[in-house]
Design a protein around this motif. Sequence first.
Motif, PDB file in Angstrom:
ATOM      1  N   THR A 124       0.820  -1.216   0.000  1.00 40.24           N
ATOM      2  CA  THR A 124       0.000   0.000   0.000  1.00 40.24           C
ATOM      3  C   THR A 124       0.850   1.261   0.000  1.00 40.24           C
ATOM      4  O   THR A 124       0.462   2.286  -0.558  1.00 40.24           O
ATOM      5  N   THR A 183      -7.499  -2.184   5.966  1.00 43.29           N
ATOM      6  CA  THR A 183      -8.396  -2.676   4.922  1.00 43.29           C
ATOM      7  C   THR A 183      -9.388  -1.592   4.500  1.00 43.29           C
ATOM      8  O   THR A 183      -9.568  -1.319   3.304  1.00 43.29           O
ATOM      9  N   THR A 216      -7.635   1.432   2.712  1.00 42.40           N
ATOM     10  CA  THR A 216      -7.172   1.130   1.356  1.00 42.40           C
ATOM     11  C   THR A 216      -8.340   1.016   0.384  1.00 42.40           C
ATOM     12  O   THR A 216      -8.249   1.459  -0.776  1.00 42.40           O
ATOM     13  N   ALA A 250      -6.068  -4.061  -0.667  1.00 46.39           N
ATOM     14  CA  ALA A 250      -7.053  -4.254   0.402  1.00 46.39           C
ATOM     15  C   ALA A 250      -7.317  -5.744   0.641  1.00 46.39           C
ATOM     16  O   ALA A 250      -7.499  -6.182   1.792  1.00 46.39           O
ATOM     17  N   PHE A 279      -4.678  -7.175   2.896  1.00 47.48           N
ATOM     18  CA  PHE A 279      -4.912  -6.864   4.302  1.00 47.48           C
ATOM     19  C   PHE A 279      -6.008  -7.759   4.896  1.00 47.48           C
ATOM     20  O   PHE A 279      -5.901  -8.194   6.044  1.00 47.48           O
ATOM     21  N   ALA A 280      -7.045  -8.031   4.126  1.00 53.53           N
ATOM     22  CA  ALA A 280      -8.106  -8.907   4.619  1.00 53.53           C
ATOM     23  C   ALA A 280      -7.576 -10.312   4.881  1.00 53.53           C
ATOM     24  O   ALA A 280      -7.915 -10.947   5.891  1.00 53.53           O
TER      25      ALA A 280
END
Length: 416
Positions: free
Chosen positions: A26, A96, A99, A181, A184-185
């Motif tokens: 990111t 999350t 982003t 994103a 991150f999840a």
Amino acid sequence: MTHLSRRRRTAALIALALGGFGIGSTEFVAMGLLPDMAGDLLPDLYSRSADAGIAQAGWLISAYALGVVVGAPTIAAMSSHFPKKKLLLALLAAFTVGTIASALLPSFGWVLAARFAAGLPHGAYFGIASIVAASIMGPGNRGKGVALVLSGLTIANVIGVPTITWLGQQAGWRVAYLAVALIFALTFAAVALAVPHQDGDASASMKRELRAFRQPQVWLVMGIGAIGFGGFFAVYSYIANAVTEGAGVSEGVVPWVLVTVGVGMTIGNLLGGWLADRSLKLAMYLGFVGLIAALSAYALTSSSIVGIFVSTFFVGLVGSSVGPSVQSRLMEVAGESQVIGAALNHSAMNLGNSFGAYLGGAVIAAGLGFSAPGWVGVVLALAGVVLTTISFGMQRVDDRRGAARATADERESVSA
């Protein structure tokens, strides 16, 4: 922490490093997609002057960095007593959401705000994750723990950033951020499943953590990180433009340059973590002297694509080698304020990111060319050497005073 099997330790450490992978993605994917973002979010300015549009789009990099600067000490101080696993999960959820907002919001101003918000959890995540990793690895492994979490960030520059940059070039920069994103999840799920519970420090408090700011050495080491690393970011922020406009090759080469930088960063980070556990002073001096040499080489050879490949490899290697030692040094001088000490390194580095990107954009906008950020970096890295010398000089003075006081106390006890 209860005893963990080798498999559980490995899974937990990989999960923590995966968070670093997402953060690296990111933070750095904008470098390779900056022309695309400028053309989409600032179409009028970009059509009049590509250099001016790219320089203003560089504010997106600075906004994220400023979010890190604000969020790292604030979140670390407020949450030092929280259970560490729950805090990591909350920070990953915030990444999350921030982003996704960066990918979906419609205008430059709103995306700028989203990038700031997305940067807020950055420093606190690295700080907490480094402490957890060092705890999992056992005593005497602070530098290796820091390096392991940071390895996710450096590996992101080998795999994640080039791949997502390519995706953004093909499908649009917004799709690239949606892919970040998703990382991150997935990290949220991995940490939830693999990282063991760790109780918060019941004795910790905001007041105790904020005592770190009373220490002159804390400010000085933050300055080392901010000013010294500013040179790396002055170059890295505009690497896509150096490839396409400075060296005059196609944008398809950009992901390969990013891979090269990422390989250098991964090697340098691991070497830096190993060296930091042996000599912080040597690790910092070697890193900054090497960075001066690598940035000089970049400034002299960046009109050639071969020069860019070779010089940026070494910029990545020596630049990232300093990270574990600066973070370990901050934790050392912060005393009891370990959480904020671990997080402040990322505030410092992202101050460097912010004004490094600004200064790099300023010399480009002034018409000095895409090699000029290399000379900006040399000056900043030289300042890092000066500040490192001052820091260890102050430590020698303090050690001598402490030894003198101990000798005086011993004489008094003997005479009594």
